[in-house]
Enzyme design. Structure first.
Site, PDB file in Angstrom:
ATOM      1  N   GLU B  77       0.811  -1.232   0.000  1.00  0.00           N
ATOM      2  CA  GLU B  77       0.000   0.000   0.000  1.00  0.00           C
ATOM      3  C   GLU B  77       0.838   1.273   0.000  1.00  0.00           C
ATOM      4  O   GLU B  77       0.579   2.197  -0.763  1.00  0.00           O
ATOM      5  CB  GLU B  77      -0.940   0.030   1.212  1.00  0.00           C
ATOM      6  CG  GLU B  77      -2.253  -0.699   1.021  1.00  0.00           C
ATOM      7  CD  GLU B  77      -2.092  -2.197   1.109  1.00  0.00           C
ATOM      8  OE1 GLU B  77      -0.985  -2.669   1.429  1.00  0.00           O
ATOM      9  OE2 GLU B  77      -3.085  -2.895   0.851  1.00  0.00           O
ATOM     10  N   HIS B 146     -10.955  -4.574  10.270  1.00  0.00           N
ATOM     11  CA  HIS B 146     -11.473  -4.361   8.918  1.00  0.00           C
ATOM     12  C   HIS B 146     -12.744  -3.530   8.885  1.00  0.00           C
ATOM     13  O   HIS B 146     -13.457  -3.548   7.892  1.00  0.00           O
ATOM     14  CB  HIS B 146     -11.729  -5.713   8.237  1.00  0.00           C
ATOM     15  CG  HIS B 146     -10.464  -6.448   7.904  1.00  0.00           C
ATOM     16  ND1 HIS B 146      -9.736  -7.111   8.842  1.00  0.00           N
ATOM     17  CD2 HIS B 146      -9.798  -6.591   6.730  1.00  0.00           C
ATOM     18  CE1 HIS B 146      -8.665  -7.658   8.279  1.00  0.00           C
ATOM     19  NE2 HIS B 146      -8.679  -7.351   6.995  1.00  0.00           N
TER      20      HIS B 146
END
Lengths: 380, 347
Positions: B77, B146
């Site tokens: 990322e 998440h």
């Protein structure tokens, strides 16, 4: 860049030079290679004009940085100021080997590159002193100067490396045969995002030259104390690498040319390690002698100074005279002095500019000031 | 919610099927149209190409546009977000997908320090036309790491625009505007909404349909109380409004559409009419979207029109638990909104 001049008489020295039609050909040590069969050529040709140009560039950067040191001690420059004196051959050598249409990005020790990429001494110093005539209108400061095809000046260690790989992606995407030189230091070499960038650059064969300016210290930490492997040119693992004497402008130029050819031929990225040295501490708040000896600094100054080395080479091969160098020095001093004058007398940015340029190409918006009644205006 | 599904069924029976588009398809259309319109636009992220997108939002795009424009990245990322920002600086217009915004935390330095601040630091010399998009906030059963909502974190920072669509029109119109915007935009989608079909007007189905960033929409007019929300909870507010209407309480429901810059004027205009305000969000209460709305209302002209303090309905101030019963009680339910409305109205 090339303007061959007539042959000058030269003394064939036992060490490293032959005279050639257009100047002199210097020989230097073979570069250490990683995953490369061949490296940059062992010889570099230098014309008189080139030599004088590199000298001028390096000396300008030197004097500009020393002026910044002076202004900082007078408290006219504040905040961060990371000086580049000692490392001039890196910036000058790289610029000599790439095109103005290529791209370059570096970290915070950026004043030298800001100059070689085309920003005037005046605009650099005025940015350091935080005036409206600075290249970023006083909004950026030392670490945030920009120019066409020059993406700063980046304050977060290592963050510029993925950015550089992205710029290289844009070059590849646009098919313009341009490349990106992405610089970082020995300290940043341990950032994870570098390895992420190496992976993607290699995977996608991005035209990116990753250059580690190894000046032996990341702030106050020597390379031996920071890195399990100090062979920074090998840290790209599957990416080929070259280790280069970063104090020799010709070595830097030849190696970067070699690297540029590698990238432009579609072979993908390449890593270069430039072994160099900074005379100043990490920044103006670091005297630079608690983690290294004065003797070490002095030794580099006397034996490996990039500007002296070039000058001596040219003098001993009759490529230029002592007077010519003096004239150049005087001229540079004058330019730097004038730039400093401007940088100290130019007004600070107007308060109306406070909230401008938050966005690009955006309708004007209102920005909250320090209290609810303070409604400030922002234009882009 | 069962109520919403009932509402939806009724709506679907009335509306011709081809005018109903899921949020997923709306996002897909937006990207497809912008990729076609401007060759500088490209998409990168994990699984966006050959997998058709982790949530199938980019379905078909790789097949149509190929490797150059739709790029699968390794799981990096920080690296690929930085690469996307660099590409934007050098003249391209990347769409950088985070598989969820939870993973954007790995890359947040690139979003804030490299993207958001650069135009200002360079005094306008260096633009960064980039969109960071992906699902934000809670999903279903994916637990604490998440499920975080990042609206407040990103909306805190000058230099970013933060957009949070609710329905398909929002999704398409706002994503197109975000891609066309020359500035960094954080585009917060919602995974639970991807599969939900919404009616799309003919105008909305055209290739040049855009919704301006920074303007809220009144989804339902009302006179007794204002409900302000974003993303999925707009739907919850409308459900609550339907129930409350039966008891004679008429709610005005405002869909923020953009978190930053926030359309405070629309909220103020509504509050000056209804005199009561409830904010509804999925994120945590402290320093959140609702907190900001409260502060802005207090500082502005609408404060004197309030008949009671502003009420915030938020996610519970805990990491998201896994067990369904716990998860259900970690997020605002319709009954929480109804309860809060009545408390605010003192009925």
């Amino acid at each position: 860049i090339f303007s061959p001049s007539l042959l000058l008489t030269s003394i064939f020295s036992l060490t490293d030079v032959v005279s050639v039609q257009s100047g002199c050909r210097f020989f230097h040590q073979k570069c250490d290679l990683h995953r490369l069969e061949e490296g940059p050529p062992l010889k570099a040709e230098l014309t008189r004009d080139q030599g004088l140009q590199y000298y001028r560039t390096m000396q300008t950067v030197r004097r500009m940085e020393l002026k910044a040191d002076q202004l900082y001690k007078q408290k006219i420059i504040r905040g961060f100021c990371h000086l580049y004196d000692g490392q001039e051959a890196c910036a000058a050598g790289i610029e000599a080997s790439i095109n103005p249409t290529d791209h370059l990005i570096t970290a915070y020790r950026a004043h030298g590159y800001t100059y070689t990429r085309g920003v005037s001494i005046k605009e650099i110093l005025a940015e350091l002193t935080g005036r409206k005539g600075g290249v970023a209108k006083g909004k950026g400061g030392s670490m945030h100067m920009y120019a066409p095809h020059f993406y700063g000046g980046n304050g977060i260690v290592g963050a510029q490396v993925p950015l550089g790989a992205g710029i290289a992606l844009a070059c590849q995407y646009q098919g313009n045969n341009q490349l990106c030189v992405t610089l970082y230091g020995d300290g940043a070499a341990n950032q994870g995002q570098l390895f992420e960038s190496f992976n993607m650059a290699a995977l996608w064969k991005l035209p990116c030259i990753f250059i580690c300016e190894n000046n032996k210290y990341g702030m106050g930490t020597s390379v031996e104390r920071a890195s399990a492997s100090i062979d920074y040119y090998k840290r790209g693992d599957f990416i080929p690498g070259i280790r280069v004497d970063g104090m020799d402008v010709l070595c830097v130029r030849e190696a970067t040319k070699f690297a540029a050819d590698h990238c432009r031929s579609g072979k993908g990225p390449i890593v270069m390690e430039l072994q160099t040295y900074r005379y100043h501490g990490h920044s103006m708040s670091d005297p630079g002698v608690s983690y290294r000896t004065r003797e070490e600094i002095q030794e580099v100054r006397t034996k490996s100074d990039p500007i002296s080395m070039l000058k001596e080479r040219m003098l001993s091969n009759n490529m230029a005279s002592v007077e010519e160098f003096k004239e150049i020095d005087v001229d540079i001093r004058k330019q730097v002095e004038e730039a400093a004058q401007f940088a100290t007398s130019d007004p600070e940015p107007p308060l109306e500019d406070l909230c401008n340029h938050i966005f690009y190409n955006n309708p004007p918006l209102e920005v909250r000031g320090t209290n609810p009644w303070s409604k400030l205006k922002s234009v882009s | 919610s069962p109520l919403f599904h009932k509402f939806l069924k009724e709506a679907l029976n009335k509306v011709p099927k081809d005018k109903c588009v899921t949020v997923r398809d709306a996002l897909n259309q937006a990207m497809d149209e912008e990729l076609e319109r401007d060759e500088r636009v490209f998409l990168l992220g994990e699984e966006v190409a050959q997998y058709d997108g982790a949530y199938k939002v980019s379905r078909g795009l790789w097949k149509k546009y190929g490797d150059k424009r739709i790029i699968d990245t390794p799981i990096s990322e920080m690296g690929f977000a930085g690469i996307a920002v660099g590409a934007a600086m050098a003249g391209l217009r990347p769409i950088c997908e985070f598989m969820t915004f939870n993973f954007s935390m790995q890359a947040i330095d690139q979003v804030i320090n490299s993207a958001a601040k650069t135009c200002y630091m360079s005094a306008g010399l260096q633009a960064v036309p980039i969109v960071f998009r992906g699902p934000n906030g809670a999903s279903a059963g994916v637990a604490a790491q998440h499920s975080q909502c990042f609206a407040a974190w990103y909306a805190h920072c000058p230099g970013l625009k933060v957009v949070s669509p609710w329905n398909s029109e929002d999704a398409k119109g706002l994503l197109k505007s975000s891609i066309r915007d020359d500035n960094p935009v954080v585009f917060l989608e919602n995974e639970l909404l991807y599969g939900v079909p919404f009616e799309m007007s003919e105008e909305a189905q055209s290739k040049d349909f855009t919704i301006p960033i920074g303007k809220a929409k009144v989804e339902r007019a009302g006179s007794h109380i204002t409900l302000v929300s974003h993303s999925r909870y707009v739907g919850h507010c409308l459900d609550a409004a339907a129930v409350l209407a039966k008891e004679g309480i008429e709610c005005e429901v405002i869909n923020l559409r953009t978190i930053r810059p926030m359309d405070v004027e629309s909220i103020e205009a509504s509050v000056m009419k209804t005199n009561h305000l409830v904010t509804v969000e999925g994120g945590w209460p402290q320093f959140g979207v609702g907190a900001e709305i409260c502060a802005r209302i207090m500082e502005g002209s609408a404060f004197n029109y309030l008949d009671s303090p502003v009420t915030r309905v938020t996610g519970v101030d805990i990491p998201m638990p896994y067990a369904k019963i716990l998860e259900d009680h970690s997020l605002p339910q319709i009954k929480d909104i109804i309860f809060s409305v009545k408390k605010t109205l003192n009925v």
